[in-house]
Scaffold this motif. Structure first.
Motif, PDB file in Angstrom:
ATOM      1  N   ILE A  67       0.832  -1.190   0.000  1.00  0.00           N
ATOM      2  CA  ILE A  67       0.000   0.000   0.000  1.00  0.00           C
ATOM      3  C   ILE A  67       0.874   1.251   0.000  1.00  0.00           C
ATOM      4  O   ILE A  67       1.905   1.291   0.673  1.00  0.00           O
ATOM      5  CB  ILE A  67      -0.937  -0.002   1.234  1.00  0.00           C
ATOM      6  N   PRO A  68       0.518   2.289  -0.770  1.00  0.00           N
ATOM      7  CA  PRO A  68       1.309   3.527  -0.776  1.00  0.00           C
ATOM      8  C   PRO A  68       1.385   4.145   0.614  1.00  0.00           C
ATOM      9  O   PRO A  68       0.369   4.259   1.302  1.00  0.00           O
ATOM     10  CB  PRO A  68       0.545   4.436  -1.744  1.00  0.00           C
ATOM     11  N   VAL A  69       2.597   4.530   1.028  1.00  0.00           N
ATOM     12  CA  VAL A  69       2.816   5.117   2.349  1.00  0.00           C
ATOM     13  C   VAL A  69       3.619   6.406   2.207  1.00  0.00           C
ATOM     14  O   VAL A  69       4.703   6.399   1.611  1.00  0.00           O
ATOM     15  CB  VAL A  69       3.575   4.162   3.285  1.00  0.00           C
ATOM     16  N   VAL A  70       3.068   7.488   2.732  1.00  0.00           N
ATOM     17  CA  VAL A  70       3.814   8.739   2.840  1.00  0.00           C
ATOM     18  C   VAL A  70       4.126   8.954   4.319  1.00  0.00           C
ATOM     19  O   VAL A  70       3.222   9.021   5.145  1.00  0.00           O
ATOM     20  CB  VAL A  70       3.017   9.938   2.288  1.00  0.00           C
ATOM     21  N   MET A  71       5.416   9.006   4.649  1.00  0.00           N
ATOM     22  CA  MET A  71       5.843   9.218   6.026  1.00  0.00           C
ATOM     23  C   MET A  71       5.885  10.709   6.307  1.00  0.00           C
ATOM     24  O   MET A  71       6.313  11.501   5.464  1.00  0.00           O
ATOM     25  CB  MET A  71       7.235   8.618   6.231  1.00  0.00           C
ATOM     26  N   VAL A  72       5.435  11.114   7.506  1.00  0.00           N
ATOM     27  CA  VAL A  72       5.521  12.511   7.916  1.00  0.00           C
ATOM     28  C   VAL A  72       6.214  12.584   9.268  1.00  0.00           C
ATOM     29  O   VAL A  72       6.040  11.717  10.120  1.00  0.00           O
ATOM     30  CB  VAL A  72       4.124  13.177   7.997  1.00  0.00           C
ATOM     31  N   GLY A  73       7.033  13.606   9.448  1.00  0.00           N
ATOM     32  CA  GLY A  73       7.744  13.758  10.705  1.00  0.00           C
ATOM     33  C   GLY A  73       8.352  15.139  10.817  1.00  0.00           C
ATOM     34  O   GLY A  73       8.435  15.892   9.841  1.00  0.00           O
ATOM     35  N   THR A  74       8.785  15.474  12.024  1.00  0.00           N
ATOM     36  CA  THR A  74       9.381  16.784  12.251  1.00  0.00           C
ATOM     37  C   THR A  74      10.867  16.789  11.919  1.00  0.00           C
ATOM     38  O   THR A  74      11.462  17.848  11.798  1.00  0.00           O
ATOM     39  CB  THR A  74       9.199  17.204  13.722  1.00  0.00           C
ATOM     40  N   ARG A  75      11.461  15.626  11.767  1.00  0.00           N
ATOM     41  CA  ARG A  75      12.895  15.552  11.502  1.00  0.00           C
ATOM     42  C   ARG A  75      13.190  15.866  10.034  1.00  0.00           C
ATOM     43  O   ARG A  75      12.485  15.401   9.138  1.00  0.00           O
ATOM     44  CB  ARG A  75      13.445  14.170  11.842  1.00  0.00           C
TER      45      ARG A  75
END
Length: 226
Positions: A67-75
């Motif tokens: 499944i398509p995954v977009v990671m989000v984070g503050t780093r």
């Protein structure tokens, strides 16, 4: 689009995504998406989760789903971004993510994965250059051009997306995978060697600051002889 937002992304983001016409379910924990991933078309996965790290959740998810995954984070450090992409994320965005950009990137990832699932043609022809993907053979003006396995893998990644920009990161992932060379300079050297062997200026175009593009026509599964 059925979208899962996993982790501590703001309620405002979820609301805006819904206002754009997306069906969004907010899941607090990594374990939640591991149980229900089959219900969604794509996942926005936070790097920080209450029950496990986002990278750990990503690794477990990749064992059972593409499944398509977009990671989000503050780093924003390169190491975190590279670990996310090498771990199986299709993209990485820094929080707070802009909704329009997030949607565009999700759509781009879904299109790319859909294209990758389409069986590729066996032959790609650009002028007098013929690339036999099944036979792993390249000819220029009827003459066989020997390529190393690495060079052919790189060429294949380019010709499968004719006239479409391919980022350096995507090429690194496709060609080297977990054996990430650590520097895009390695990629540039291989591109230079490939250009020299093909000896067809303009066929592989450099997109400065982004990647490369195969400038040939669309591939044809059954090219005409002659």
């Amino acid at each position: 689009m059925q979208l899962a937002v996993v982790g501590g992304s703001s309620a405002a983001l979820v609301t805006e995504l819904r206002m754009r016409g997306l069906t969004v379910q907010q899941l607090p924990r990594g374990a939640d998406v591991l149980r229900t991933h089959h219900d969604y078309d794509a996942v926005i996965l936070d790097l920080e989760l209450p029950d496990m790290s986002g990278l750990a959740a990503l690794g477990k998810l990749r064992q059972v789903s593409r499944i398509p995954v977009v990671m989000v984070g503050t780093r924003t450090d390169e190491r975190t971004v590279v670990r996310s992409l090498r771990g199986g994320a299709d993209d990485y965005l820094v929080k707070p993510a802009r909704v329009t950009e997030l949607i565009v990137r999700l759509q781009s990832v879904i299109r790319r994965l859909s294209r990758d699932r389409t069986p590729p043609p066996n032959m790609v022809v650009a002028g007098d250059v013929r690339v036999d993907l099944a036979g792993r053979r390249v000819e220029v003006a009827g003459r066989h051009v020997p390529l190393t396995p690495m060079e052919f893998t790189l060429l294949r990644a380019l010709v499968r997306q004719p006239n479409s920009a391919v980022s350096r990161q995507e090429l690194l992932d496709r060609v080297w995978g977990n054996a990430f060379p650590g520097s895009t300079r390695t990629l540039d050297v291989h591109i230079g060697t490939l250009r020299s062997k093909l000896d067809r200026p303009g066929l592989i175009t450099t997109l400065h600051g982004y990647g490369y593009l195969w400038s040939g026509p669309d591939p044809a599964a059954e090219p005409k002889a002659g």
